[in-house]
Design a protein around this motif. Structure first.
Motif, mmCIF file in Angstrom:
data_model
loop_
_atom_site.group_PDB
_atom_site.id
_atom_site.type_symbol
_atom_site.label_atom_id
_atom_site.label_comp_id
_atom_site.label_asym_id
_atom_site.label_seq_id
_atom_site.Cartn_x
_atom_site.Cartn_y
_atom_site.Cartn_z
ATOM 1 N N ALA A 110 49.066 78.795 48.087
ATOM 2 C CA ALA A 110 48.993 79.125 49.577
ATOM 3 C C ALA A 110 49.566 80.695 50.072
ATOM 4 O O ALA A 110 48.749 81.150 51.148
ATOM 5 C CB ALA A 110 50.634 78.321 49.615
ATOM 6 N N SER A 113 45.837 82.395 49.541
ATOM 7 C CA SER A 113 45.241 81.703 50.924
ATOM 8 C C SER A 113 45.410 81.950 52.329
ATOM 9 O O SER A 113 44.237 82.013 53.217
ATOM 10 C CB SER A 113 44.387 80.076 50.205
ATOM 11 N N ILE A 114 46.516 81.795 52.575
ATOM 12 C CA ILE A 114 47.271 82.174 54.199
ATOM 13 C C ILE A 114 46.474 83.472 54.372
ATOM 14 O O ILE A 114 45.898 83.671 55.143
ATOM 15 C CB ILE A 114 48.677 82.005 54.204
ATOM 16 N N SER A 117 42.780 84.119 54.849
ATOM 17 C CA SER A 117 42.548 83.534 56.115
ATOM 18 C C SER A 117 42.827 84.676 57.497
ATOM 19 O O SER A 117 42.489 85.283 58.598
ATOM 20 C CB SER A 117 43.275 82.574 56.830
ATOM 21 N N GLN A 118 44.442 85.503 57.394
ATOM 22 C CA GLN A 118 44.641 86.044 58.020
ATOM 23 C C GLN A 118 43.923 88.063 58.345
ATOM 24 O O GLN A 118 43.906 88.009 59.325
ATOM 25 C CB GLN A 118 46.299 86.581 57.674
ATOM 26 N N GLN A 131 42.073 79.288 61.091
ATOM 27 C CA GLN A 131 43.226 80.108 60.522
ATOM 28 C C GLN A 131 42.881 79.070 59.231
ATOM 29 O O GLN A 131 42.894 78.961 58.442
ATOM 30 C CB GLN A 131 44.619 80.845 60.557
ATOM 31 N N LYS A 132 43.491 78.049 59.246
ATOM 32 C CA LYS A 132 44.567 76.914 58.079
ATOM 33 C C LYS A 132 43.158 76.172 57.638
ATOM 34 O O LYS A 132 43.348 75.882 56.748
ATOM 35 C CB LYS A 132 45.178 75.868 59.409
ATOM 36 N N SER A 135 41.961 78.800 55.101
ATOM 37 C CA SER A 135 42.904 79.085 53.791
ATOM 38 C C SER A 135 42.604 77.958 53.026
ATOM 39 O O SER A 135 42.555 77.280 51.987
ATOM 40 C CB SER A 135 44.456 79.071 54.314
ATOM 41 N N SER A 348 48.619 75.062 51.793
ATOM 42 C CA SER A 348 48.363 76.719 52.704
ATOM 43 C C SER A 348 47.766 76.078 54.559
ATOM 44 O O SER A 348 48.300 76.930 55.031
ATOM 45 C CB SER A 348 46.971 76.521 52.144
ATOM 46 N N LEU A 353 53.087 82.831 56.353
ATOM 47 C CA LEU A 353 53.085 84.194 54.417
ATOM 48 C C LEU A 353 54.157 84.633 54.286
ATOM 49 O O LEU A 353 54.562 84.580 52.954
ATOM 50 C CB LEU A 353 51.452 84.597 55.482
#
Length: 451
Positions: A110, A113-114, A117-118, A131-132, A135, A348, A353
């Motif tokens: 997670a 992947s987070i 996306s950020q 974003q979710k 991820s 995720s 984060l």
């Protein structure tokens, strides 16, 4: 019933080292630089990077000795059971490792992947919901990439490491023409005042640097798939730690020399901002794209290594039997991979984060890192004549000093995360003594006796 096939020893030293390095880098250093500088409040943050490198070398010595002795799938699961013995305490320690892995391994997935996306929001304006979605989709993509034979994965890892190493060299090389020595080495008068606040800041910053170094042991999780493991496992660990430490230190010094530390501490996209300041926005976008590729590479290596731990436990009868199945044609633990990917996908979508990073490390310190360091000394004392294909230099100093640093990092963490780690261990112990151990004793008693 577990499949009867065997894992293939297909990974060379080069491939194993590449897998280690892409696991170590990932999105970690690019999202933690600002947090580390902010925690230390100035260029003295280099101390945290040095402490993290030292701990990786010390702890890597423990992993190298154990990995060379027991090169099997599962890494720590196998180590803890062997060093403490296959009786109650050893079984409990190995069970706790798997118990925590089912939670913290998806958290590692997670975090990658987070972070991806950020960082993507530097290129694309994404809402929190979008974003979710990104991820979660990334976890699914990497799971699909890993659904193949290990020989193919070894080749992919070298390509991904080439991109990772090249990006770092570009980052470091770009900073020389814009380097400001006052920003990089201009310490305030109280920078090194050894007050409690200094040590709390160093501990919290070091937690972030250690997170960025994590992965130097990934080769041990793949021990059953490494060629000539007695030599290649220790070599890949130390090559990985040394190479990555140089890259991290070079990156941090160059970023410190490019802008004031206050600006670094306040940036969400510090590497992108660094390239934008040196070049322009378009070049910064290219660099950000490369960082995103590196994040995918790390997630690739993380899921590959962790999927072998429940597999090893299932083969040992210490976890659900389905996790011990190998794919009928591709010969990899596909059930373990799919479950890890599924839980990582859910995490995720649920967590932030910064909380994930702290939880990952505090949850693992006692059972895995301190447990192994104490265990290797226990093993030396109780079985001094055991053959050791690799023995750590200056034994037992690396293990002892490593334990001290791990405890320092643990007890300078926020109490909420310490409490969560303690609660996880406590519940695991209760489950072991009320469910796992009684079933284990019953299985041993009912086992047929050969005549």
């Amino acid at each position: 019933m577990a499949a009867t096939g065997k894992l293939e020893r297909s990974l060379s030293l080069t491939q194993a080292t590449a897998i280690n390095m892409i696991d170590m880098v990932g999105i970690g250093p690019f999202v933690t630089v600002s947090l580390i500088v902010g925690a230390m409040k100035g260029p003295q943050c280099i101390l945290a990077w040095l402490l993290g490198a030292l701990l990786a070398f010390l702890d890597g010595s423990v992993w190298a000795e154990l990995g060379a002795k027991w090169p099997q799938a599962g890494g720590s699961y196998v180590f803890l059971q062997n060093v403490y013995g296959n009786k109650k305490f050893g079984r409990m320690m190995s069970f706790l490792l798997v118990w925590q892995t089912i939670i913290q391994a998806p958290l590692v997935v997670a975090s990658a992947s987070i972070g991806f996306s950020q960082y993507l929001t530097y290129l694309l304006p994404l809402t929190s919901i979008q974003q979710k979605v990104v991820s979660g989709a990334l976890v699914i993509l990497v799971t699909a990439l890993l659904y193949r034979k290990i020989s193919s994965i070894g080749k992919i890892s070298i390509l991904l490491w080439t991109i990772t190493g090249g990006t770092f060299l570009w980052l470091i090389g770009s900073g020389f023409s814009h380097f400001n020595t006052h920003w990089a080495f201009g310490y305030s008068k109280d920078a090194f005042d050894l007050t409690p606040i200094f040590f709390v800041g160093l501990g919290q910053a070091s937690l972030k640097t250690v997170y960025s170094y994590l992965g130097y042991y990934n080769v041990c999780h793949l021990g059953g798939e490494i060629k000539n493991p007695e030599r290649n496992i220790p070599r890949s660990i130390f090559i990985s730690v040394g190479g990555i430490a140089l890259l991290y230190l070079g990156m941090q010094i160059m970023i410190l020399g490019a802008m004031p530390w206050q600006k670094i501490a306040g940036s969400n996209f510090i590497v992108s901002a660094y390239f934008e300041q040196i070049y322009n926005h378009q070049i910064a976008q290219i660099a950000t794209g490369l960082i995103l590729i590196i994040a995918v590479a790390s997630l690739f290596a993380v899921m590959l290594g962790y999927s072998r731990i429940p597999y090893a436990a299932a083969l040992d009868g210490n976890f659900f039997p389905a996790f011990g199945k190998l794919h009928p044609t591709k010969n990899f633990p596909y059930i373990s991979l799919l479950v890890l990917g599924g839980i990582g996908f859910a995490f995720s979508l649920l967590f932030r984060l910064s909380d994930v990073i702290t939880t990952i490390l505090t949850m693992r310190i006692v059972v895995q890192f301190i447990g192994q360091s104490a265990g290797v000394m226990f093993w030396h004392k109780n079985k001094p004549n055991d053959i050791r294909p690799y023995k750590m230099w200056l034994y037992p100093l690396p293990a002892v000093i490593g334990i001290i640093i791990w405890l320092f990092i643990l007890f300078t963490s926020k109490w909420q995360f310490i409490a969560l780690a303690a609660l996880t261990i406590t519940i695991g112990i209760i489950v072991f003594y009320t469910v796992i151990w009684p079933r284990e004793k019953k299985r041993v008693i009912s086992a047929p006796v050969s005549i």
